[in-house]
Design a protein around this motif. Structure first.
Motif, PDB file in Angstrom:
ATOM      1  N   THR A 117       0.812  -1.201   0.000  1.00 64.08           N
ATOM      2  CA  THR A 117       0.000   0.000   0.000  1.00 64.08           C
ATOM      3  C   THR A 117       0.847   1.254   0.000  1.00 64.08           C
ATOM      4  OG1 THR A 117      -1.717  -1.115   1.186  1.00 64.08           O
ATOM      5  CG2 THR A 117      -1.688   1.250   1.366  1.00 64.08           C
ATOM      6  N   ALA A 118       1.755   1.336   0.960  1.00 64.04           N
ATOM      7  CA  ALA A 118       2.509   2.574   1.125  1.00 64.04           C
ATOM      8  C   ALA A 118       3.281   2.880  -0.146  1.00 64.04           C
ATOM      9  CB  ALA A 118       3.453   2.446   2.305  1.00 64.04           C
ATOM     10  N   ASN A 119       3.896   1.855  -0.746  1.00 56.49           N
ATOM     11  CA  ASN A 119       4.656   2.105  -1.950  1.00 56.49           C
ATOM     12  C   ASN A 119       3.767   2.490  -3.114  1.00 56.49           C
ATOM     13  OD1 ASN A 119       7.029   1.579  -0.697  1.00 56.49           O
ATOM     14  ND2 ASN A 119       6.948  -0.608  -1.151  1.00 56.49           N
ATOM     15  N   TRP A 120       2.634   1.838  -3.172  1.00 53.58           N
ATOM     16  CA  TRP A 120       1.704   2.179  -4.240  1.00 53.58           C
ATOM     17  C   TRP A 120       1.344   3.650  -4.144  1.00 53.58           C
ATOM     18  CZ3 TRP A 120      -2.888   4.173  -5.602  1.00 53.58           C
ATOM     19  CH2 TRP A 120      -3.359   3.827  -6.867  1.00 53.58           C
ATOM     20  N   VAL A 121       1.104   4.092  -2.921  1.00 50.71           N
ATOM     21  CA  VAL A 121       0.723   5.481  -2.726  1.00 50.71           C
ATOM     22  C   VAL A 121       1.890   6.395  -3.048  1.00 50.71           C
ATOM     23  CG1 VAL A 121      -0.076   7.156  -1.034  1.00 50.71           C
ATOM     24  CG2 VAL A 121      -0.994   4.847  -1.017  1.00 50.71           C
ATOM     25  N   ASP A 122       3.101   6.003  -2.637  1.00 50.84           N
ATOM     26  CA  ASP A 122       4.279   6.802  -2.953  1.00 50.84           C
ATOM     27  C   ASP A 122       4.369   7.077  -4.440  1.00 50.84           C
ATOM     28  OD1 ASP A 122       5.074   6.797  -0.396  1.00 50.84           O
ATOM     29  OD2 ASP A 122       6.633   5.285  -0.616  1.00 50.84           O
ATOM     30  N   LEU A 155       2.069   7.237  -6.710  1.00 45.69           N
ATOM     31  CA  LEU A 155       1.018   7.998  -7.354  1.00 45.69           C
ATOM     32  C   LEU A 155       1.417   9.403  -7.812  1.00 45.69           C
ATOM     33  CD1 LEU A 155      -2.551   7.796  -5.858  1.00 45.69           C
ATOM     34  CD2 LEU A 155      -1.783   7.432  -8.187  1.00 45.69           C
ATOM     35  N   PRO A 156       1.981  10.226  -6.914  1.00 44.36           N
ATOM     36  CA  PRO A 156       2.106  11.631  -7.286  1.00 44.36           C
ATOM     37  C   PRO A 156       3.109  11.878  -8.397  1.00 44.36           C
ATOM     38  CG  PRO A 156       2.360  11.301  -4.922  1.00 44.36           C
ATOM     39  CD  PRO A 156       2.452   9.971  -5.585  1.00 44.36           C
ATOM     40  N   ARG A 163      -5.742  14.929 -10.178  1.00 45.33           N
ATOM     41  CA  ARG A 163      -5.898  15.667  -8.932  1.00 45.33           C
ATOM     42  C   ARG A 163      -6.934  16.805  -9.006  1.00 45.33           C
ATOM     43  NH1 ARG A 163      -3.291  16.035  -3.851  1.00 45.33           N
ATOM     44  NH2 ARG A 163      -2.669  13.912  -4.250  1.00 45.33           N
ATOM     45  N   ASN A 198     -11.236   6.122  -9.459  1.00 44.12           N
ATOM     46  CA  ASN A 198     -11.074   5.733  -8.058  1.00 44.12           C
ATOM     47  C   ASN A 198     -11.375   4.251  -7.816  1.00 44.12           C
ATOM     48  OD1 ASN A 198      -9.954   6.904  -5.833  1.00 44.12           O
ATOM     49  ND2 ASN A 198     -11.690   8.194  -5.345  1.00 44.12           N
ATOM     50  N   ALA A 211      -7.959   2.896  -7.983  1.00 45.66           N
ATOM     51  CA  ALA A 211      -7.178   3.355  -6.830  1.00 45.66           C
ATOM     52  C   ALA A 211      -7.627   2.617  -5.577  1.00 45.66           C
ATOM     53  CB  ALA A 211      -7.351   4.864  -6.646  1.00 45.66           C
ATOM     54  N   ASN A 212      -8.936   2.501  -5.397  1.00 50.85           N
ATOM     55  CA  ASN A 212      -9.415   1.848  -4.186  1.00 50.85           C
ATOM     56  C   ASN A 212      -9.061   0.368  -4.163  1.00 50.85           C
ATOM     57  OD1 ASN A 212     -11.812   0.303  -2.651  1.00 50.85           O
ATOM     58  ND2 ASN A 212     -11.152   2.166  -1.599  1.00 50.85           N
ATOM     59  N   ALA A 235      -6.606  -1.072  -5.410  1.00 48.61           N
ATOM     60  CA  ALA A 235      -5.177  -1.260  -5.122  1.00 48.61           C
ATOM     61  C   ALA A 235      -4.937  -1.381  -3.616  1.00 48.61           C
ATOM     62  CB  ALA A 235      -4.372  -0.105  -5.699  1.00 48.61           C
ATOM     63  N   LEU A 236      -5.809  -0.777  -2.813  1.00 39.45           N
ATOM     64  CA  LEU A 236      -5.661  -0.863  -1.362  1.00 39.45           C
ATOM     65  C   LEU A 236      -5.969  -2.254  -0.821  1.00 39.45           C
ATOM     66  CD1 LEU A 236      -7.412   2.417  -0.150  1.00 39.45           C
ATOM     67  CD2 LEU A 236      -4.966   1.974  -0.355  1.00 39.45           C
TER      68      LEU A 236
END
Lengths: 467, 467
Positions: free
Chosen positions: B86-91, B93-94, B103, B209, B212-213, B215-216
């Motif tokens: 999760t954390a890496n996936w979020v990293d 994104l931007p 965005r 989304n 995105a969701n 992926a969590l």
């Protein structure tokens, strides 16, 4: 495999307690994957339960994928367990007495709520809140169509920055992220910080939703007893060394349910130990503002690389117009903003505006001051009343909403709470705050709700008939 | 292992595109766990990128635990991959252009929002909403202190029951659970219905989304093209047989971004196939109320054992005063109520009261009728305008908020959107709705926002300079 007898607690179903004990043995690795359980006959003898009770427990353990059975060959510890199955865990909840007792705490059930987790409606400055709501609704700046800003309303975060600065925690606005409520803030943090299989350290006793929420993340939970002197620090170090928890979730000031606050010395020692063992702290500071003279928060002492901080206004302002916030290291704060968008954890700008106004126009500070004073007075009276009832107060009372009390000898908290429910009174027995048998004769009292003649009358009558 | 050349898309970093392509090959099992990648020199030649670009991509893939490297021996596909981190996936994104373009859709950025996902402030009946808010705030029945009811305000759920009955979906009140918003309702459902490693089927294109969701939740995603005739049903059956998705997440009426609605015949065929392959459907019906004459929902056709339904009011009433709701089989509804408590997904009673009043006092029905009419008129005009601009409309326009349009030949949607951002105009290029290269020359238009001379002027100028 060694199956020990279970010291069954009264008032909770034996099925439930067997499931808990066996699950723990499997989760902790005491029972190796693939190993065979003793026969049903042996188990019923060891545990002293009926075959019916045992079979129901075994069925549930199979449903949780912890056990498998092979036709005619008995039961085995599952080999390739998936992570704790959320849906099954949830299925399990409504069946036991604890959840029956817990449910009214999370709802508006009951007229008499000495066990409640909120302040009475009459204590809140409802008029000021309603007035602020009305003026926010009137204001043309409120966007009806718009979504909130992903990280949270900027003005509110600036007001929070100032407030935190006053509490010794200086951070940039980018490190402050609003969340709809504190449990959800915690839930999103856990999704970012914890991986299935990680170990998380909790206080015992602690807020019951910490256990419930962690169960959703597939982590292993270990607990340490919260005591008047903080902890047995030797035991804490052993636990850190042995279980290597990656996270410690705690409340440093006016902890729920004990009302205990870490002294600066206790906090320092705790921070040193957790730092040494690379255990990150999540500090849930929901009650700090109710302390007449709060000691420094863990985040203010050790900084945000070691401590992630969250707090909110549900206790002092309104549980209904909720805004909470997380204060975190920059990268975690950025990830949390993404998590809000991805999981629907966005905040309502309406509520953000209400809290912003109350913070910036001073009504929050005024209301808080009044509340702290009123709680101190009620707390003093309730302390005396509880002692007259034969209770002992291991943690004393230093302010805030809760008193943690030993019931008079011979009183079982869960039975008392069950009897109270029938009279429309909601109590919070110790067992709700962790499965420790030591909690059975303890109880949490909300000082605001307990400072009422009718509550005291009903409670005393219940005590009388239980003794 | 076969590494094919990548058709790099302009405007997105090559690093990002390599990471995506390699991840997909690994996730799909095209590259076996443990197999060795070609040498860095070979890879730079095959891909036509610099060593620097390649190394950055390989580093990120290692960070995502998809690759491992052994000193001096090169790169290997990881063997025991943990679930997508999760954390890496979020990293991640931007960093890419898509998220830069995405965005502003989730925020209030930009004056001109033909790409926006909401109706303009001026279209909403803000006065009626504000007035309802004021009267709810004044009403003594609003508990300032209280939490909401865990399953949701009973009166609101009764009003929803009636509304659903009118749409052919007859359920008990216990099967209706409110959630703070639709994404969070979906997120909680996924926590209950999906296990890591499960496969979930999505339409392509679809609401970003959803990807995105999911992926969590550590699930594998497979997609099927949404077409004017529903799907290529032979391809759908193959996909169901091969990938055995346990869930299909879709919008049956006025799908975002295509605006497509399943005809009764398409719905029937879809339901037959998914039933045969034991694939449960989650139907997100956020737009159905904007259809002038909505066809039956999947849930109404097949019932709640096969379809779990969710919807909300963020599009028609207000994105700020949000209430959504899930309609589910009894056990799932009960589990969802527990999930709300455990994860902090509780609803605000203030918002529940607002929506309840607008439903029961008829202002919702009136407002909805006006909105449908106004959208049909604007949609007709925007359809004509887009055709004049050289666009083709593969799905036509049957109502609702969105038109899905082929840009004139030679126009790249992402580049156009990037140029538009500089002029304060937010566009929604096709690539946002799924990584299919076929989406590159498609774009979603919000008919309410696009029915404005200034939007059309700026868009035409951008088109002119891009051609």
């Amino acid at each position: 495999m060694f199956v020990s007898a279970i010291a069954f607690i009264e008032g909770t179903s034996k099925v439930q307690q067997i499931v808990e004990a066996f699950s723990q043995a499997i989760e902790n690795g005491e029972w190796a994957p693939g190993s065979q359980l003793p026969s049903v006959r042996e188990l019923t003898q060891t545990l002293g339960v009926s075959k019916f009770t045992l079979n129901e427990a075994l069925d549930r353990l199979r449903g949780r994928n912890l056990l498998t059975s092979r036709q005619g060959r008995g039961y085995f510890v599952a080999i390739d367990r998936v992570r704790p199955a959320t849906a099954n865990w949830v299925d399990l909840l409504p069946q036991d007495l604890l959840s029956v007792l817990r449910r009214p705490l999370a709802t508006a059930y009951g007229d008499l709520r000495p066990g409640g987790g909120h302040l009475p409606e009459a204590w809140l400055d409802s008029e000021a809140i309603r007035q602020t709501m009305r003026s926010v609704v009137r204001a043309p700046s409120l966007r009806i169509a718009g979504l909130g800003t992903p990280a949270g309303l900027l003005q509110l975060r600036q007001a929070l920055q100032q407030k935190l600065h006053g509490e010794g925690l200086s951070v940039s606005v980018e490190q402050i992220i609003t969340t709809p409520n504190t449990v959800q803030g915690l839930d999103m943090l856990m999704r970012l910080l914890a991986r299935p299989g990680d170990t998380v350290l909790l206080d015992t006793p602690c807020y019951f939703n910490f256990h419930a929420n962690l169960a959703l993340h597939g982590v292993k939970v270990v607990t340490i007893q919260r005591r008047p002197d903080g902890f047995d620090f030797t035991a804490l170090e052993q636990l850190l060394a042995e279980h290597r928890p990656s996270l410690y979730l705690t409340t440093s000031v006016l902890q729920n349910p004990t009302g205990h606050s870490f002294s600066p010395g206790q906090a320092f020692r705790l921070l040193q130990l957790t730092q040494h063992y690379h255990c990150h702290i999540v500090e849930d500071d929901l009650y700090g503002d109710l302390h007449p003279n709060p000691p420094p928060r863990l985040a203010a002492l050790a900084g945000l690389d070691q401590v992630t901080y969250l707090s909110g206004f549900s206790k002092i302002l309104s549980a209904n117009a909720r805004v909470s916030f997380v204060v975190a290291a920059p990268q975690l704060a950025a990830n949390l903003t993404n998590m809000k968008l991805m999981s629907g954890g966005v905040t309502s700008e309406l509520f953000e505006q209400i809290v912003y106004r109350m913070l910036s126009e001073g009504s929050y500070a005024k209301h808080r001051k009044r509340m702290v004073q009123r709680l101190m007075e009620a707390g003093g009276r309730v302390e005396q009343w509880l002692k007259r009832c034969g209770c002992e107060l291991p943690m004393g009372y230093e302010g805030g909403m809760f008193i943690w009390a030993h019931l008079p000898p011979g009183i079982n908290g869960e039975q008392l709470a069950q009897a109270a429910l029938k009279q429309g009174m909601v109590l919070a027995p110790g067992a709700l705050f962790g499965y420790d048998p030591a909690h059975r004769d303890l109880m949490r009292f909300n000082v605001a709700h307990s400072d009422e003649p009718r509550v005291q009358q009903v409670f005393e009558a219940l005590l009388g008939s239980a003794l």
